[in-house]
Every structure is written in C-alpha cells, then in structure tokens.
Design a protein around this motif. Structure first.
Motif, mmCIF file in Angstrom:
data_model
loop_
_atom_site.group_PDB
_atom_site.id
_atom_site.type_symbol
_atom_site.label_atom_id
_atom_site.label_comp_id
_atom_site.label_asym_id
_atom_site.label_seq_id
_atom_site.Cartn_x
_atom_site.Cartn_y
_atom_site.Cartn_z
ATOM 1 N N SER A 118 0.869 -1.176 0.000
ATOM 2 C CA SER A 118 0.000 0.000 0.000
ATOM 3 C C SER A 118 0.899 1.218 0.000
ATOM 4 O O SER A 118 1.990 1.189 0.594
ATOM 5 N N TYR A 119 0.440 2.272 -0.653
ATOM 6 C CA TYR A 119 1.159 3.535 -0.568
ATOM 7 C C TYR A 119 0.155 4.637 -0.251
ATOM 8 O O TYR A 119 -0.971 4.643 -0.732
ATOM 9 N N PHE A 120 0.576 5.523 0.635
ATOM 10 C CA PHE A 120 -0.248 6.604 1.139
ATOM 11 C C PHE A 120 0.357 7.913 0.641
ATOM 12 O O PHE A 120 1.518 8.213 0.922
ATOM 13 N N VAL A 121 -0.420 8.679 -0.109
ATOM 14 C CA VAL A 121 0.067 9.904 -0.728
ATOM 15 C C VAL A 121 -0.625 11.105 -0.097
ATOM 16 O O VAL A 121 -1.850 11.113 0.069
ATOM 17 N N THR A 122 0.168 12.119 0.236
ATOM 18 C CA THR A 122 -0.354 13.412 0.666
ATOM 19 C C THR A 122 0.096 14.445 -0.357
ATOM 20 O O THR A 122 1.284 14.543 -0.671
ATOM 21 N N ILE A 123 -0.865 15.187 -0.887
ATOM 22 C CA ILE A 123 -0.586 16.279 -1.818
ATOM 23 C C ILE A 123 -0.936 17.565 -1.088
ATOM 24 O O ILE A 123 -2.103 17.820 -0.797
ATOM 25 N N LYS A 124 0.076 18.365 -0.748
ATOM 26 C CA LYS A 124 -0.137 19.603 0.006
ATOM 27 C C LYS A 124 0.132 20.790 -0.901
ATOM 28 O O LYS A 124 1.169 20.853 -1.567
#
Length: 128
Positions: free
Chosen positions: A32-38
């Motif tokens: 699984s990969y968790f992405v945050t786009i800020k």
C-alpha cells in the motif's frame, strides 16, 4: 517517507508491505502507498491526471496513466492537502514507483506537471 516539491505542490509518500497474495497461480507481494498532496502555493489547483512507472525487479516496468487518482480529480486550495491510499502488486519483493501528476491552476488554466518522488517498495528484511 519520501517527499518532493514542484511549483509549491508538496508530494509525500509512505509505503507499507501487506504480505503475499495469489493472483491466479502466481504469488505477488502486496504493498500500500499513502500519498499526501499539500498545496503550499498561493493558487488553487486541480489534479487532472496521473502517470506512474512501476519497477519490479522480476518483471518489466509497467506504466500506468489515467484521469485523477482513486476515481477523483481533487481541487486543492492554498494551504490545504489531499490524502489517498492505493495499492501495488509486484512479482518480486523489491521494486519502486515514481511518476507525476498533471495539475491545472484553476485561475489561469495553466497546466503543469508535479513530480512524484521515486519511492521504494520492499518487504521486511530477513536476517540469516
């Protein structure tokens, strides 16, 4: 955690190894990969498309592209962030992913690419 900033858009990625699964008769390693786009810019942006290069040490590089992420094309205002989770299945215990997002400035209609840092996909190390 892997991070990269392009034009004020910060991409952060965290990965988790989920074990092995069988797809048909073949064993795969599940991640699984968790992405945050800020959005650290002063403009509102919208994510339009994604492009991924998925490297698998036992397989050819796979390229994935398409509209949005996880069925969404989020609008991200200044100082806001968008988070999502997705999955990847490799034939080997070692791989990597990287790519970019196509974004648009909602005020000027300027389209631009935001780099996704290349991140490693590896199982938990085993000691002999």
């Amino acid at each position: 955690m892997f991070q990269q900033i392009t034009k004020g858009i910060k991409i952060s990625v965290k990965t988790v190894y989920n074990g092995t699964i069988y797809r048909g008769y073949m064993q795969h390693y599940a991640f699984s990969y968790f992405v945050t786009i800020k959005n650290d810019s002063k403009e509102t942006v919208q994510l339009l498309e994604r492009f991924w290069a998925i490297y698998d040490s036992l397989n050819d590089t796979e390229y994935v592209e398409g509209e949005g992420v996880v069925g969404q094309t989020p609008v991200i205002k200044p100082n806001e962030e968008y988070n999502y989770r997705s999955n990847c299945f490799l034939m080997s215990s070692i791989g990597a992913m990287g790519g970019n997002y196509k974004m648009i400035n909602t005020k000027t209609s300027e389209e631009f690419l935001v780099d996704i840092p290349t991140f490693q996909l590896t199982t938990t190390p085993t000691l002999n």
